[in-house]
Design a protein around this motif. Sequence first.
Motif, PDB file in Angstrom:
ATOM      1  N   VAL A 126      14.784  -7.453   6.364  1.00 53.19           N
ATOM      2  CA  VAL A 126      13.353  -7.467   6.042  1.00 53.19           C
ATOM      3  C   VAL A 126      12.532  -7.146   7.286  1.00 53.19           C
ATOM      4  N   LEU A 127      12.868  -7.754   8.409  1.00 52.49           N
ATOM      5  CA  LEU A 127      12.135  -7.492   9.647  1.00 52.49           C
ATOM      6  C   LEU A 127      12.246  -6.024  10.048  1.00 52.49           C
ATOM      7  N   TYR A 128      13.405  -5.430   9.834  1.00 52.36           N
ATOM      8  CA  TYR A 128      13.571  -4.000  10.132  1.00 52.36           C
ATOM      9  C   TYR A 128      12.663  -3.161   9.240  1.00 52.36           C
ATOM     10  N   LEU A 129      12.629  -3.483   7.945  1.00 51.33           N
ATOM     11  CA  LEU A 129      11.797  -2.717   7.018  1.00 51.33           C
ATOM     12  C   LEU A 129      10.307  -2.881   7.330  1.00 51.33           C
ATOM     13  N   VAL A 130       9.920  -4.059   7.806  1.00 49.27           N
ATOM     14  CA  VAL A 130       8.523  -4.269   8.203  1.00 49.27           C
ATOM     15  C   VAL A 130       8.218  -3.502   9.479  1.00 49.27           C
ATOM     16  N   GLN A 131       9.149  -3.553  10.435  1.00 48.60           N
ATOM     17  CA  GLN A 131       8.932  -2.915  11.732  1.00 48.60           C
ATOM     18  C   GLN A 131       8.808  -1.395  11.616  1.00 48.60           C
ATOM     19  N   ARG A 132       9.489  -0.799  10.638  1.00 47.51           N
ATOM     20  CA  ARG A 132       9.477   0.663  10.516  1.00 47.51           C
ATOM     21  C   ARG A 132       8.210   1.189   9.824  1.00 47.51           C
ATOM     22  N   ILE A 133       7.354   0.287   9.344  1.00 42.63           N
ATOM     23  CA  ILE A 133       6.086   0.716   8.753  1.00 42.63           C
ATOM     24  C   ILE A 133       5.192   1.268   9.864  1.00 42.63           C
ATOM     25  N   ASP A 134       4.830   2.519   9.744  1.00 43.34           N
ATOM     26  CA  ASP A 134       4.063   3.207  10.795  1.00 43.34           C
ATOM     27  C   ASP A 134       2.596   3.315  10.368  1.00 43.34           C
ATOM     28  N   PRO A 135       1.694   2.548  10.996  1.00 44.67           N
ATOM     29  CA  PRO A 135       0.275   2.592  10.614  1.00 44.67           C
ATOM     30  C   PRO A 135      -0.365   3.961  10.835  1.00 44.67           C
ATOM     31  N   ALA A 136       0.225   4.783  11.703  1.00 47.35           N
ATOM     32  CA  ALA A 136      -0.357   6.101  11.986  1.00 47.35           C
ATOM     33  C   ALA A 136       0.084   7.166  10.989  1.00 47.35           C
ATOM     34  N   ALA A 137       1.046   6.816  10.129  1.00 44.31           N
ATOM     35  CA  ALA A 137       1.564   7.787   9.166  1.00 44.31           C
ATOM     36  C   ALA A 137       0.575   7.973   8.013  1.00 44.31           C
ATOM     37  N   PRO A 138       0.723   9.067   7.263  1.00 43.53           N
ATOM     38  CA  PRO A 138      -0.121   9.242   6.069  1.00 43.53           C
ATOM     39  C   PRO A 138       0.071   8.077   5.089  1.00 43.53           C
ATOM     40  N   VAL A 139      -0.948   7.833   4.285  1.00 46.20           N
ATOM     41  CA  VAL A 139      -0.911   6.705   3.355  1.00 46.20           C
ATOM     42  C   VAL A 139       0.295   6.795   2.426  1.00 46.20           C
ATOM     43  N   VAL A 140       0.593   7.998   1.954  1.00 50.04           N
ATOM     44  CA  VAL A 140       1.720   8.173   1.028  1.00 50.04           C
ATOM     45  C   VAL A 140       3.028   7.758   1.688  1.00 50.04           C
ATOM     46  N   ALA A 141       3.191   8.096   2.967  1.00 49.81           N
ATOM     47  CA  ALA A 141       4.412   7.732   3.690  1.00 49.81           C
ATOM     48  C   ALA A 141       4.514   6.217   3.856  1.00 49.81           C
ATOM     49  N   ILE A 142       3.392   5.577   4.173  1.00 51.43           N
ATOM     50  CA  ILE A 142       3.402   4.115   4.319  1.00 51.43           C
ATOM     51  C   ILE A 142       3.692   3.447   2.978  1.00 51.43           C
ATOM     52  N   GLN A 143       3.164   4.020   1.899  1.00 55.62           N
ATOM     53  CA  GLN A 143       3.438   3.470   0.570  1.00 55.62           C
ATOM     54  C   GLN A 143       4.924   3.554   0.243  1.00 55.62           C
ATOM     55  N   ARG A 144       5.568   4.633   0.655  1.00 54.95           N
ATOM     56  CA  ARG A 144       7.021   4.754   0.442  1.00 54.95           C
ATOM     57  C   ARG A 144       7.770   3.711   1.250  1.00 54.95           C
ATOM     58  N   GLN A 145       7.324   3.467   2.484  1.00 54.90           N
ATOM     59  CA  GLN A 145       7.972   2.453   3.313  1.00 54.90           C
ATOM     60  C   GLN A 145       7.815   1.065   2.706  1.00 54.90           C
TER      61      GLN A 145
END
Length: 214
Positions: A95-114
Motif C-alpha cells: 500500500v505504501l508503495y502504491l501511495v508513494q508512486r502517485i505523482d502529483p505532477a502527472a496528468p489527472v488521468v494518470a493519477i486517477q489510474r494510479q
Amino acid sequence: MELDEMKLAWQALGRQLERQNALNQQLFRDSRMGKLRRGLRPLIWGQALQMTIGVLLVVVAAAFWAGHRDVARLVVCGLLVHAYGLLLIAFAARVLYLVQRIDPAAPVVAIQRQLADLRAWRVRVEAPVNLVLGCFVWIPVLWMNLAWYGVDLWSPGFMSWAVSSGLAGLAACMLVVWLMRRAGLARRVEDSSAGRSVQKAEAVLEEIARFERE
C-alpha cells in the motif's frame, strides 16, 4: 490602421486571458493536490502502524516457536502467527508503495489510474484476505498467548469449536457482503474496503478534472 491596432489589442487581450486562465488552473490544481496529499496521510499512518504491529508479531512469534521447539503443535502455532505478521508487513509495504508512486505532477488521468491501482489492491486482494484470515488468526494468537503461561489448549474438542467458530464467522461476513450487494450497495462495500483516504483522493481528482473541463 486602426483596424490592425484593434486586432493586435484583441490578440494581446486573448493571450493575457489565456495566461490568467492557465495560472488559475495551476493554482487550483496545486491547492487540490495539497489537499489530496493531506487526505492520504491517515492511510500512510495506518499502514505504518500495521507494519509496526507486523514486526512485533514476527519478533514475538519467532521467540515463541524457537522456545517451544520440543512441542510440534506449538511450533506450528508460532509459525502461523509469524507468517501472519509477515503478511501484515507485506500488505502495508504494498500500500505504501502504491501511495508513494502517485505523482502529483502527472496528468489527472494518470493519477486517477494510479489511484485505481491502489483501490483495486485494497478491494480485490487486501480486503478478502484480511476477511478470511481475521476469522481464524485469533486461534493461534490465543493459543500462543495462553501457552506463555503454561496453558496448552490442544484438544480435539477445542480445535473443533475454534474452527467451527471461524467458519461461522466467515460465513456470516460473506452473507452480509452478499446481502449488501443484492441490495445494490456493492459500491458501498467497495468504498469501505478502499478506505476513506482513497475515496477523498478520488473526489479531489474529480474536482480537478471538472474544473479543467469547464
